[in-house]
Structure formats: C-alpha cells, structure tokens
Design an enzyme around this catalytic site. Sequence first.
Site, PDB file in Angstrom:
ATOM      1  N   HIS A 281      17.438  89.578 -41.896  1.00 36.52           N
ATOM      2  CA  HIS A 281      18.380  89.826 -42.985  1.00 36.52           C
ATOM      3  C   HIS A 281      18.124  91.140 -43.715  1.00 36.52           C
ATOM      4  O   HIS A 281      18.861  91.472 -44.644  1.00 36.52           O
ATOM      5  CB  HIS A 281      18.306  88.677 -43.990  1.00 36.52           C
ATOM      6  N   ARG A 282      17.089  91.879 -43.324  1.00 32.99           N
ATOM      7  CA  ARG A 282      16.806  93.135 -44.021  1.00 32.99           C
ATOM      8  C   ARG A 282      17.962  94.112 -43.902  1.00 32.99           C
ATOM      9  O   ARG A 282      18.272  94.846 -44.849  1.00 32.99           O
ATOM     10  CB  ARG A 282      15.522  93.771 -43.475  1.00 32.99           C
ATOM     11  N   SER A 283      18.606  94.141 -42.734  1.00 37.10           N
ATOM     12  CA  SER A 283      19.719  95.076 -42.551  1.00 37.10           C
ATOM     13  C   SER A 283      20.881  94.725 -43.467  1.00 37.10           C
ATOM     14  O   SER A 283      21.521  95.612 -44.045  1.00 37.10           O
ATOM     15  CB  SER A 283      20.179  95.094 -41.097  1.00 37.10           C
TER      16      SER A 283
END
Length: 390
Positions: A281-283
């Site tokens: 989910h970092r992107s």
Amino acid sequence: MKESLAFPFSALIGQQDLRTALLLNAVDPSIGGVLIQGHKGAGKSTAVRALAALLPDIEVVADCPYHCPPAPLDAMHDECAARVRAGESLETVMRPMPLVDLPLAATEDRVAGSLHLEKTLAGGQRYFEPGLLAAANRGILYVDEVNLLPDHLVDLLLDAAATGINRVEREGISVTHPARFLLVGTMNPEEGELRPQFLDRFGLCVTVRGIEDIAQRREVVRRRMTFEENPHDFVKAWAPAEQTLRQQVVRARQTLDHVALPDEILDRAIAISLAMGVQGHRSDLAIVRAARALAALLERDRVGEEEIFEAAILVLPHRIGGESMEERSDLRGRLQKAFSGEKVEQDENPDIPESADELDDWESSMEVPGAPAAGSLLFSFLKKKVPNAS
C-alpha cells in the site's frame, strides 16, 4: 570563512520531474523522500542544495542539537519538552534549513549517534553524542550513491525517515529523539541497484539525464559561469523569483490539510497501482500524498485526475517489479493505458504530446490527463506565478 551561496532553485533549467519531486516533498515530507537515479554531472546535488537555500529559515531552540521547535511538545526531544513542562522559557533563534551530507564512509555511530567517551569519563555520567540524523532533523538529509551504502545503514535511514524518530540503544544508553527530514538519495544504476525492499521505501523516484537541447545546454553553461564569476549578484538577480516560489511552498504547506481527496479520485490512485502490478500500500499512500501536495502548489482545493496521473509518474518507476530501471522508460505510455482502463480498448488512445507546440494542438477532450512530461504540469503553472521561471 567565505560564505557559500547556493545556485538559485528558480534559475535551474530542465529536470522538471526532479524539481517537482523535491518541491512536493518540501510541501509534505511524509511523501517519503526522493530517489534520484542518473549519471554524474546532471545537476542532482545542485538541485538539492538549491532547494535547501530556497526553503524558509526555521525557528529552533537556541541550545538544542536537534533543532527542536519551540512548540508543540511532541515535536521536541525529551529534554526540551521537560524544560517547557517545568515552566522554562526557551530562547529561540532563526536558522537556515539544515542540509546534511551523509558520506559513504560513515559508520552507524556517526549516523545514529553514540556514547561520547571523553565526556562520559570526565563527568562520570553517560553522555550521548548526537549523530547525522539529529543534525538533519527538520531539514534535508542528502545521500550521494545511496546504493553503495551498507544495507544496515540504508535500513536505518529509511526507518528514521518513515517514523520521524531515531532510537539508539547500545553501550548502556537508550535515547530517542525526533528525526524528521526530507531524505534525498542518488544512485547510478550502472554501479548496482538498491534491494527492492529499500527501493519501495522511497516515496518518489526520478531519472535525471543530460539535457539534449543545444539552446538549453548553452543557457545552463551561461548561467553557471555567471554564477561562478559573481555569485552574490547572480543570487540577487534571482531573489524575486526565489521569494515568490518560497511563498508558494509556504502557502501550499498551510493549505495542504484542506485539499479535498474525493473517494473516486482515491479509487483512481489505487486502481493505477493495481493495474501496474504494484504490491503493498505504500504506492497508494505516496500517490495520494504527492497528488495533494501538487494540488496545494497549484492552488487547487481538491485533488483531480491530473494530479493523480502526475504523481503516479513519480511514485511508480521504482516499484514495478521484474524490470531494470532502464527498461521502465515507457512508464508514461503504460500508465496512460492503465489510467484510461476500458477506454483504451474502445478508442484509439492518443499519445501525450512531448513538446509545448504539440500541446497547443492537443484537445482538452482527450481522456488521459497529464502534462507533456513529468513535472511540467507544475512548472506550466509556476511560469505564470514566478518571474523568470525556467
């Protein structure tokens, strides 16, 4: 000591994706920093130092090695916070934005801090000597050739950048202090890649190449020579542009939390990450944070598809698995298709124009948003705001 002046950020030419990535992180450091890949001599360090000079001075507690602000308490280290709670009025001063270079030969003690042996022996009490992470707090930490650093140091830097805290527990000491900084790393992919788990921790990634346009290269040389011959006069000439851009960044910081992020736009950001095969989910977080910062700089009150597309160009290059960075040069075209979804199959998908002349003929009804090159959305806007903006 002779005063060292930085080349003005507003006087830089080209490299709009790099300059945009730096400005977005200046507005919202939680984006996660910038990884800059490219060969030497393309202006990477010049741009970083120019950004530090562009950003406004910060108010710090005068005798604090961590550049603590006078408030709030949760932004201070324990000693400063304890002094405030005890009713002490802390003396403050204004200081330039810290810019700390991390050398390749740095040890973990030098980076994180360590026991100061001489003071400990002299005073009989353990004394902690702050390291480079403390010096970079509320500033910029610049790591040239980050891919050549030992993995444990890279991990240490990224952990501190992500949490805003540095924890040191060794040699009988336990210290926690704020370490909120804009992390900028550079690397030449020909000298080795960063491990994927480290790549993903950088918020944005840009590739810097030498300018190929002769007229622009000529102007780069002229400006640099003029600056070196008389830096004071050159900086003075660009002061109005610098001040306008500085005010734009400050205004964007103030309005950032008020920029709306509609659910359908958030879904767009998530769908792009999924379409590009990016795990985790970092992107998603980096795209929406960068898009909000971009909207704030553009003086918009909500995030739109243009900002999401432009942010994705900067967020996804280093997160696409199974390819080398050099093989990702077609990212814009692939994002163009991912962004359009089913419309790519139904309609002929136009290429996004590569020059300003082509942009004039590009119809606004095209389905795929985005400017002709990464960063040009912002700089097309800034040219109307900042005098002599390049």
